[in-house]
Enzyme design. Structure first.
Site, PDB file in Angstrom:
ATOM      1  N   TYR A 191       0.843  -1.202   0.000  1.00 54.38           N
ATOM      2  CA  TYR A 191       0.000   0.000   0.000  1.00 54.38           C
ATOM      3  C   TYR A 191       0.876   1.249   0.000  1.00 54.38           C
ATOM      4  CZ  TYR A 191      -3.496   3.392   1.578  1.00 54.38           C
ATOM      5  OH  TYR A 191      -4.290   4.490   1.676  1.00 54.38           O
ATOM      6  N   TYR A 201      -2.893   5.211   9.007  1.00 58.03           N
ATOM      7  CA  TYR A 201      -2.378   3.865   8.705  1.00 58.03           C
ATOM      8  C   TYR A 201      -1.212   3.622   9.647  1.00 58.03           C
ATOM      9  CZ  TYR A 201      -1.339  -0.091   5.551  1.00 58.03           C
ATOM     10  OH  TYR A 201      -1.141  -1.338   4.996  1.00 58.03           O
TER      11      TYR A 201
HETATM   12  N1  LIG Z   1      -7.974  -3.152   1.532  1.00 55.29           N
HETATM   13  C1  LIG Z   1      -7.143  -2.205   1.161  1.00 55.29           C
HETATM   14  O1  LIG Z   1      -7.501  -1.026   1.065  1.00 55.29           O
HETATM   15  C2  LIG Z   1      -5.716  -2.563   0.820  1.00 55.29           C
HETATM   16  C3  LIG Z   1      -4.932  -1.652   0.092  1.00 55.29           C
HETATM   17  C4  LIG Z   1      -3.623  -2.003  -0.244  1.00 55.29           C
HETATM   18  C5  LIG Z   1      -3.097  -3.224   0.156  1.00 55.29           C
HETATM   19  N2  LIG Z   1      -3.881  -4.097   0.876  1.00 55.29           N
HETATM   20  C6  LIG Z   1      -3.288  -5.375   1.275  1.00 55.29           C
HETATM   21  O2  LIG Z   1      -3.990  -6.444   0.689  1.00 55.29           O
HETATM   22  C7  LIG Z   1      -3.738  -7.617   1.471  1.00 55.29           C
HETATM   23  C8  LIG Z   1      -5.061  -8.327   1.726  1.00 55.29           C
HETATM   24  O3  LIG Z   1      -5.862  -7.534   2.578  1.00 55.29           O
HETATM   25  P1  LIG Z   1      -7.377  -7.186   2.269  1.00 55.29           P
HETATM   26  O4  LIG Z   1      -7.524  -5.716   2.483  1.00 55.29           O
HETATM   27  O5  LIG Z   1      -7.800  -7.776   0.989  1.00 55.29           O
HETATM   28  O6  LIG Z   1      -8.136  -7.820   3.513  1.00 55.29           O
HETATM   29  P2  LIG Z   1      -8.579  -9.302   3.900  1.00 55.29           P
HETATM   30  O7  LIG Z   1      -9.233  -9.175   5.209  1.00 55.29           O
HETATM   31  O8  LIG Z   1      -9.339  -9.938   2.794  1.00 55.29           O
HETATM   32  O9  LIG Z   1      -7.187 -10.081   3.987  1.00 55.29           O
HETATM   33  C9  LIG Z   1      -6.318 -10.040   5.067  1.00 55.29           C
HETATM   34  C10 LIG Z   1      -6.174 -11.464   5.547  1.00 55.29           C
HETATM   35  O10 LIG Z   1      -5.037 -11.581   6.399  1.00 55.29           O
HETATM   36  C11 LIG Z   1      -5.343 -12.616   7.294  1.00 55.29           C
HETATM   37  N3  LIG Z   1      -4.379 -12.620   8.399  1.00 55.29           N
HETATM   38  C12 LIG Z   1      -4.202 -11.684   9.349  1.00 55.29           C
HETATM   39  N4  LIG Z   1      -3.203 -12.065  10.179  1.00 55.29           N
HETATM   40  C13 LIG Z   1      -2.746 -13.257   9.730  1.00 55.29           C
HETATM   41  C14 LIG Z   1      -1.750 -14.168  10.162  1.00 55.29           C
HETATM   42  N5  LIG Z   1      -0.988 -13.909  11.237  1.00 55.29           N
HETATM   43  N6  LIG Z   1      -1.570 -15.316   9.464  1.00 55.29           N
HETATM   44  C15 LIG Z   1      -2.331 -15.593   8.394  1.00 55.29           C
HETATM   45  N7  LIG Z   1      -3.285 -14.774   7.928  1.00 55.29           N
HETATM   46  C16 LIG Z   1      -3.493 -13.621   8.592  1.00 55.29           C
HETATM   47  C17 LIG Z   1      -6.763 -12.293   7.715  1.00 55.29           C
HETATM   48  O11 LIG Z   1      -7.379 -13.384   8.327  1.00 55.29           O
HETATM   49  C18 LIG Z   1      -7.379 -11.939   6.370  1.00 55.29           C
HETATM   50  O12 LIG Z   1      -7.946 -13.095   5.773  1.00 55.29           O
HETATM   51  C19 LIG Z   1      -3.018  -7.153   2.739  1.00 55.29           C
HETATM   52  O13 LIG Z   1      -1.640  -7.330   2.589  1.00 55.29           O
HETATM   53  C20 LIG Z   1      -3.353  -5.664   2.761  1.00 55.29           C
HETATM   54  O14 LIG Z   1      -2.419  -4.907   3.491  1.00 55.29           O
HETATM   55  C21 LIG Z   1      -5.167  -3.806   1.200  1.00 55.29           C
END
Ligand SMILES: NC(=O)c1ccc[n+]([C@@H]2O[C@H](COP(=O)([O-])OP(=O)(O)OC[C@H]3O[C@@H](n4cnc5c(N)ncnc54)[C@H](O)[C@@H]3O)[C@@H](O)[C@H]2O)c1
Length: 322
Positions: A191, A201
Site C-alpha cells: 500500500y 495507517y
Molecule cells: N484493503 C485495502 O484497502 C488494501 C490496500 C492495499 C493493500 N492491501 C493489502 O492487501 C492484502 C489483503 O488484505 P485485504 O484488504 O484484501 O483484507 P482481507 O481481510 O481480505 O485479507 C487479510 C487477511 O489476512 C489474514 N491474516 C491476518 N493475520 C494473519 C496471520 N498472522 N496469518 C495468516 N493470515 C493472517 C486475515 O485473516 C485476512 O484473511 C493485505 O496485505 C493488505 O495490506 C489492502
C-alpha cells in the site's frame, strides 16, 4: 455459453494466460471480500488449481461459510461454473515452526483445535499433498496497534506488524521456494503508505509495507538466481475489505481516491485480481522485483484536487480580495 467459454479459453491461451495444470497457493483468504479472494478467482478463471491458507482463528468460519453456500454467488466464474478450492489449510503467518508458538496461543480456544499451522508445517503439508506449487500469493497483513499513530506505537506492536505483515512473505518464499519449479512466481500486496505519509495507517503498518516492498526487490534477486522464481508486489488502492474496515477510516480513503485519482471510479477487487493473475502468469515472464500500482492512478498525484486550499474561493483569496 459453451461458445463463449470456448472463445474465452482461446483468447486466454493465445495470450499465454492459460494456467491449466498450474497450482496456486493463496495465503490470506478469510471471506469473499478481499484481494486474496479476487486474485484466487482470476487465477481460477485462467484454469489454475486453487489451494488456500486461512488464518487459524477464522478457519472455521471461512470453511463453514464456504460449505453452507454463503460464497456461491461470488464463486461464479464467467463460464457459469463455480470456483473450487482443492484444500484449505489453517495457518498463522507469524510463526515459522512449532517452537515459535507461545503457550497462550497454543492453548487459546481459537487455535486449540488445530495443529500444523506454522509456515514450515503448512509448506511441508502442501508439498506432501500437491507435490509442487507454481504460484504463491501473500495477501495478508496484521498490526495489533494499527489504529495508533506511529509515534504512539509500542515496540511490541511495531514488531508484531513487521512479523505478520512483512517477514511472513520472506518466510513463505523460504519454505515454499524449494518445491516451486523454475518459472514459478510469487506476489504480495502492499500500500502507498509505505512511501507517502497516510495519516491513520498506523501501528507500524507503513513501515511493514516499506519492508515488504524492499524485500520484493531483494528476494527477486536472491530467488531469481537460486530457483528461477519471480517476485512482484501490487500496490493496491483502498478497498473496503474486512482487514481495511478494522483500520477504521477506509470509507474516507475510498472517497478520497474517488475525488482525487486520475481515474474517478470505484476500484474493484477484481481489477487487482486480474493484474495479479497477469503478474503471476507466463505473460509476465520477464517481470520481477516490481511494485505495480493498481490504484486508479492515485499514486501519481502530488496534490489533493479536492483540497479547500485549491478552491478559487478559498478563504485566503477571499481575504485578499476583500
Ligand atoms: N484493503 C485495502 O484497502 C488494501 C490496500 C492495499 C493493500 N492491501 C493489502 O492487501 C492484502 C489483503 O488484505 P485485504 O484488504 O484484501 O483484507 P482481507 O481481510 O481480505 O485479507 C487479510 C487477511 O489476512 C489474514 N491474516 C491476518 N493475520 C494473519 C496471520 N498472522 N496469518 C495468516 N493470515 C493472517 C486475515 O485473516 C485476512 O484473511 C493485505 O496485505 C493488505 O495490506 C489492502
Amino acid at each position: 455459453m459453451i461458445l463463449f467459454s470456448f472463445f474465452k479459453n482461446e483468447v486466454l491461451t493465445m495470450l499465454g494466460m492459460d494456467l491449466k495444470g498450474k497450482k496456486a497457493f493463496v495465503a490470506g483468504i478469510g471471506d469473499d471480500q478481499g484481494y486474496g479472494w479476487a486474485i484466487a478467482k482470476a487465477l481460477a478463471e485462467a484454469g489454475a488449481e486453487i489451494i488456500v491458507g486461512t488464518w487459524a482463528p477464522i478457519y472455521k468460519i471461512f470453511t463453514t461459510s464456504w460449505e453452507t453456500g454463503k460464497f456461491d454467488e461470488s464463486r461464479q466464474l464467467s463460464d457459469g461454473s463455480l470456483m473450487t478450492i482443492a484444500k484449505v489449510y489453517p495457518m498463522d503467518a507469524s510463526f515459522d515452526t512449532p517452537d515459535d508458538v507461545p503457550e497462550e496461543i497454543r492453548e487459546n480456544k481459537r487455535y486449540k483445535a488445530y495443529s500444523g499451522y506454522t509456515l514450515s508445517e503448512v509448506a511441508a503439508a502442501v508439498e506432501k499433498d500437491f507435490g509442487q506449487i507454481d504460484i504463491l500469493v501473500h495477501s495478508l497483513a496484521n498490526a495489533p496497534e494499527v489504529k495508533k499513530p506511529l509515534l504512539e506505537t509500542s515496540r511490541a506492536g511495531y514488531l508484531a506488524a513487521m512479523s505478520s505483515s512483512a517477514y511472513s512473505f520472506v518466510s513463505l518464499v523460504k519454505f515454499f521456494g524449494p518445491f516451486m519449479p523454475p518459472g514459478s512466481s510469487a506476489l504480495n500486496l502492499t500500500y502507498l503508505a509505505s512511501e507517502r505519509a497516510v495519516p491513520g495507517y498506523g501501528g507500524g503498518m507503513s513501515s511493514a509495507k516499506a519492508a515488504l516492498e524492499s524485500d520484493t526487490r531483494t528476494l527477486a534477486w536472491e530467488v531469481g538466481r537460486k530457483w528461477g522464481i519471480r517476485i512482484n508486489a501490487i500496490s493496491a488502492g483502498a478497498l473496503g475489505s474486512r482487514a481495511a474496515r478494522a483500520i477504521g477510516f477506509i470509507g474516507k480513503m475510498i472517497e478520497y481516491a474517488h475525488q482525487n485519482a486520475p481515474l474517478s471510479k470505484e476500484l474493484k477487487a477484481e481489477e487487482v485480481g486480474k493484474t495479479g493473475c497477469f503478474l503471476l502468469s507466463p505473460l509476465a515472464s520477464a517481470i520481477t522485483g516490481v511494485t505495480l500500482y493498481v490504484d486508479n492512478g492515485l499514486h501519481a498525484m502530488g496534490v489533493a484536487v479536492d483540497s479547500p486550499s485549491l478552491k478559487e474561493d478559498s478563504k485566503e483569496e477571499a481575504l485578499q480580495n476583500a
